[in-house]
Write a protein that holds these residues in place. Structure first.
Motif, PDB file in Angstrom:
ATOM      1  N   GLN A 147       0.976  -1.374  -0.095  1.00 30.85           N
ATOM      2  CA  GLN A 147       0.048  -0.032  -0.001  1.00 30.85           C
ATOM      3  C   GLN A 147       0.878   1.131  -0.041  1.00 30.85           C
ATOM      4  O   GLN A 147       0.624   2.173  -0.623  1.00 30.85           O
ATOM      5  N   THR A 148       2.014   1.297   0.789  1.00 32.15           N
ATOM      6  CA  THR A 148       2.948   2.554   0.797  1.00 32.15           C
ATOM      7  C   THR A 148       3.354   2.722  -0.572  1.00 32.15           C
ATOM      8  O   THR A 148       3.364   3.748  -1.065  1.00 32.15           O
ATOM      9  N   LEU A 149       4.052   1.737  -1.247  1.00 32.17           N
ATOM     10  CA  LEU A 149       4.458   1.910  -2.498  1.00 32.17           C
ATOM     11  C   LEU A 149       3.470   2.352  -3.614  1.00 32.17           C
ATOM     12  O   LEU A 149       3.977   3.109  -4.251  1.00 32.17           O
ATOM     13  N   ALA A 150       2.499   1.772  -3.285  1.00 38.71           N
ATOM     14  CA  ALA A 150       1.313   1.948  -4.468  1.00 38.71           C
ATOM     15  C   ALA A 150       0.947   3.486  -4.284  1.00 38.71           C
ATOM     16  O   ALA A 150       0.749   4.060  -5.560  1.00 38.71           O
ATOM     17  N   ALA A 196      14.902  -5.089  -0.791  1.00 36.13           N
ATOM     18  CA  ALA A 196      15.274  -3.777  -1.136  1.00 36.13           C
ATOM     19  C   ALA A 196      13.861  -3.169  -1.237  1.00 36.13           C
ATOM     20  O   ALA A 196      13.823  -1.850  -0.954  1.00 36.13           O
ATOM     21  N   LEU A 197      12.947  -3.728  -1.766  1.00 34.67           N
ATOM     22  CA  LEU A 197      11.649  -2.926  -1.785  1.00 34.67           C
ATOM     23  C   LEU A 197      10.789  -2.815  -0.523  1.00 34.67           C
ATOM     24  O   LEU A 197      10.355  -1.548  -0.253  1.00 34.67           O
ATOM     25  N   LYS A 198      11.189  -3.481   0.415  1.00 33.60           N
ATOM     26  CA  LYS A 198      10.823  -3.308   2.058  1.00 33.60           C
ATOM     27  C   LYS A 198      11.533  -2.078   2.278  1.00 33.60           C
ATOM     28  O   LYS A 198      11.038  -1.190   2.961  1.00 33.60           O
ATOM     29  N   ILE A 199      12.788  -2.022   2.083  1.00 31.74           N
ATOM     30  CA  ILE A 199      13.447  -0.866   2.478  1.00 31.74           C
ATOM     31  C   ILE A 199      13.006   0.303   1.880  1.00 31.74           C
ATOM     32  O   ILE A 199      12.722   1.302   2.602  1.00 31.74           O
ATOM     33  N   LEU A 200      13.004   0.363   0.663  1.00 32.32           N
ATOM     34  CA  LEU A 200      12.268   1.565  -0.187  1.00 32.32           C
ATOM     35  C   LEU A 200      10.762   2.076   0.586  1.00 32.32           C
ATOM     36  O   LEU A 200      10.613   3.121   0.769  1.00 32.32           O
ATOM     37  N   ALA A 201      10.263   0.942   0.776  1.00 33.01           N
ATOM     38  CA  ALA A 201       8.752   1.348   1.593  1.00 33.01           C
ATOM     39  C   ALA A 201       8.903   1.885   2.807  1.00 33.01           C
ATOM     40  O   ALA A 201       8.306   2.952   3.143  1.00 33.01           O
ATOM     41  N   GLU A 202      10.030   1.516   3.567  1.00 32.08           N
ATOM     42  CA  GLU A 202      10.179   2.049   4.775  1.00 32.08           C
ATOM     43  C   GLU A 202      10.594   3.631   4.929  1.00 32.08           C
ATOM     44  O   GLU A 202      10.265   4.433   5.485  1.00 32.08           O
ATOM     45  N   VAL A 203      11.573   3.786   3.718  1.00 33.50           N
ATOM     46  CA  VAL A 203      12.008   5.272   3.588  1.00 33.50           C
ATOM     47  C   VAL A 203      10.706   6.077   3.270  1.00 33.50           C
ATOM     48  O   VAL A 203      10.622   7.299   3.806  1.00 33.50           O
ATOM     49  N   TYR A 204       9.842   5.700   2.410  1.00 34.66           N
ATOM     50  CA  TYR A 204       8.721   6.472   2.096  1.00 34.66           C
ATOM     51  C   TYR A 204       7.765   6.673   3.428  1.00 34.66           C
ATOM     52  O   TYR A 204       7.330   7.691   3.826  1.00 34.66           O
ATOM     53  N   ARG A 205       7.632   5.673   4.211  1.00 31.40           N
ATOM     54  CA  ARG A 205       6.787   5.635   5.326  1.00 31.40           C
ATOM     55  C   ARG A 205       7.389   6.807   6.460  1.00 31.40           C
ATOM     56  O   ARG A 205       6.578   7.495   7.017  1.00 31.40           O
ATOM     57  N   GLY A 206       8.669   6.583   6.756  1.00 30.66           N
ATOM     58  CA  GLY A 206       9.122   7.655   7.750  1.00 30.66           C
ATOM     59  C   GLY A 206       9.275   8.958   7.046  1.00 30.66           C
ATOM     60  O   GLY A 206       8.911   9.841   7.834  1.00 30.66           O
ATOM     61  N   THR A 207       9.307   9.360   5.782  1.00 26.89           N
ATOM     62  CA  THR A 207       9.484  10.541   5.178  1.00 26.89           C
ATOM     63  C   THR A 207       7.887  11.002   5.180  1.00 26.89           C
ATOM     64  O   THR A 207       7.681  12.307   5.641  1.00 26.89           O
ATOM     65  N   ARG A 208       7.053  10.279   5.055  1.00 26.77           N
ATOM     66  CA  ARG A 208       5.539  10.709   5.061  1.00 26.77           C
ATOM     67  C   ARG A 208       5.260  11.064   6.461  1.00 26.77           C
ATOM     68  O   ARG A 208       4.323  12.044   6.629  1.00 26.77           O
ATOM     69  N   GLU A 209       5.779  10.545   7.535  1.00 25.32           N
ATOM     70  CA  GLU A 209       5.680  10.873   9.024  1.00 25.32           C
ATOM     71  C   GLU A 209       6.038  12.422   9.093  1.00 25.32           C
ATOM     72  O   GLU A 209       5.552  13.336  10.060  1.00 25.32           O
ATOM     73  N   LEU A 210       7.102  12.715   8.334  1.00 22.77           N
ATOM     74  CA  LEU A 210       7.828  14.083   8.459  1.00 22.77           C
ATOM     75  C   LEU A 210       6.751  15.224   7.748  1.00 22.77           C
ATOM     76  O   LEU A 210       6.864  16.369   7.949  1.00 22.77           O
ATOM     77  N   TRP A 211       6.284  14.431   6.667  1.00 25.90           N
ATOM     78  CA  TRP A 211       5.341  15.633   5.927  1.00 25.90           C
ATOM     79  C   TRP A 211       4.074  14.882   5.630  1.00 25.90           C
ATOM     80  O   TRP A 211       3.743  14.138   4.550  1.00 25.90           O
ATOM     81  N   PRO A 212       3.213  15.061   6.459  1.00 27.22           N
ATOM     82  CA  PRO A 212       1.926  14.366   6.254  1.00 27.22           C
ATOM     83  C   PRO A 212       0.974  14.702   5.092  1.00 27.22           C
ATOM     84  O   PRO A 212       1.423  15.993   4.515  1.00 27.22           O
ATOM     85  N   LEU A 213       0.288  13.970   4.315  1.00 24.31           N
ATOM     86  CA  LEU A 213      -0.639  14.488   3.252  1.00 24.31           C
ATOM     87  C   LEU A 213      -1.387  15.736   3.630  1.00 24.31           C
ATOM     88  O   LEU A 213      -2.225  15.605   4.628  1.00 24.31           O
ATOM     89  N   THR A 214      -1.532  16.986   2.962  1.00 15.90           N
ATOM     90  CA  THR A 214      -2.209  18.017   3.098  1.00 15.90           C
ATOM     91  C   THR A 214      -2.421  18.456   1.743  1.00 15.90           C
ATOM     92  O   THR A 214      -1.912  18.485   0.676  1.00 15.90           O
ATOM     93  N   THR A 215      -3.498  19.420   1.571  1.00 11.92           N
ATOM     94  CA  THR A 215      -3.918  20.074   0.463  1.00 11.92           C
ATOM     95  C   THR A 215      -2.893  21.310   0.180  1.00 11.92           C
ATOM     96  O   THR A 215      -2.701  21.362  -0.912  1.00 11.92           O
TER      97      THR A 215
END
Length: 303
Positions: A147-150, A196-215
């Motif tokens: 779900q994170t990568l998608a 490697a894909l799990k690592i990539l997904a975790e980088v996305y997950r952590g970065t998204r915590e720093l920048w939550p989705l907003t309008t």
């Protein structure tokens, strides 16, 4: 024009980071078709001219530059010129991804549509090989990782643009550019594609915590650098040196960096600008009441 050819050929960046400035220059009349063509000729020559002598410059293309990669760069020139048409930046990028799939992953059939289709298209180009293993690894990920990568790889960085082949989050951002994401998949993924894909997904997950989705950030892209991961095997990333862990640190309003962090520094860490990355996260993780920050780092109690 702020254009990075490697970001396109390896599908490293979302379309806004790739093409926004380039298309604006064309629309503003600052880059007519002949100038764009000359730009690519200059870029090609400059690649060889980075070597100190003409002979070594020629050798770079013949001996040091993989012919397949060089061909991909040359083929991308005509795709980018479509920015001068009525096509949006996202349409140009999606068209490129689809065409490259037919070349790089023809054994997998027609280009995918539906959920995670953009992630599949981009990952095949990022990995630059073993397409079947990477696509299978992606689709077999635990639900959270898939779900994170998608979701993350289908964000465009434009508030009013989305891909045609997949329903994606619209009107929210920022999109995330994982700088050196292709290098991670090509090195660590060579032996362990799914790891490697799990690592990539975790980088996305952590970065998204720093920048939550907003309008407010729907029209923006942030960049997270993973220089420290790109040369490591998955096992070295999953289990860092004793006494250390991985974090993603927000370094500016638009930038972040993955780095090692001493466990001894956790008590004084500002967790509004630092997020812990757990690269060996269990498939389903439930945080127990009273569990401290370090006890969940490796999916087991910390002694």
């Amino acid at each position: 024009m702020e254009y990075n050819m490697g970001w396109l050929v390896q599908a490293e960046a979302p379309p806004a980071a790739l093409f926004r400035s380039f298309k604006k220059a064309i629309q503003d009349g600052q880059a007519p078709a002949q100038d764009v063509a000359f730009y690519f000729v200059h870029w090609f020559c400059d690649l060889a001219a980075a070597e100190p002598t003409p002979l070594e410059g020629c050798e770079k293309f013949v001996l040091k530059f993989p012919q397949r990669v060089l061909a991909q760069f040359l083929e991308s020139f005509s795709i980018v010129q479509n920015l001068g048409s009525e096509m949006t930046e996202t349409e140009v990028f999606e068209n490129y991804l689809q065409n490259r799939w037919k070349e790089a992953a023809s054994e997998l059939g027609d280009p995918p549509t539906g959920r995670a289709s953009i992630a599949q298209l981009r990952i095949v180009l990022m990995a630059q090989g073993d397409s079947a293993a990477f696509v299978q690894g992606l689709m077999d990920l635990p639900e959270e990782g898939l779900q994170t990568l998608a979701e993350e790889m289908s964000l465009t960085g434009f508030k009013d643009q989305s891909y045609a082949r997949e329903s994606t989050i619209q009107g929210k951002g920022p999109a995330i550019l994982v700088y050196y994401g292709p290098a991670l998949l090509q090195r660590a993924g060579k032996k362990d594609p799914q790891g490697a894909l799990k690592i990539l997904a975790e980088v996305y997950r952590g970065t998204r915590e720093l920048w939550p989705l907003t309008t407010d950030m729907a029209d923006k892209t942030v960049t997270v650098r993973i220089d420290c991961l790109k040369e490591l095997e998955t096992s070295a990333i999953a289990f860092p040196e004793s006494g250390y862990l991985w974090v993603v640190e927000k370094t500016s309003g638009r930038d972040a960096m993955v780095k090692t962090w001493a466990l001894s520094s956790l008590d004084s860490t500002d967790f509004s600008t630092h997020k812990i990355l757990t690269f060996n996260r269990p498939p389903t993780e439930k945080k127990k009441h009273g569990q401290n920050k370090t006890s969940r780092l490796f999916g087991r109690p910390m002694l």
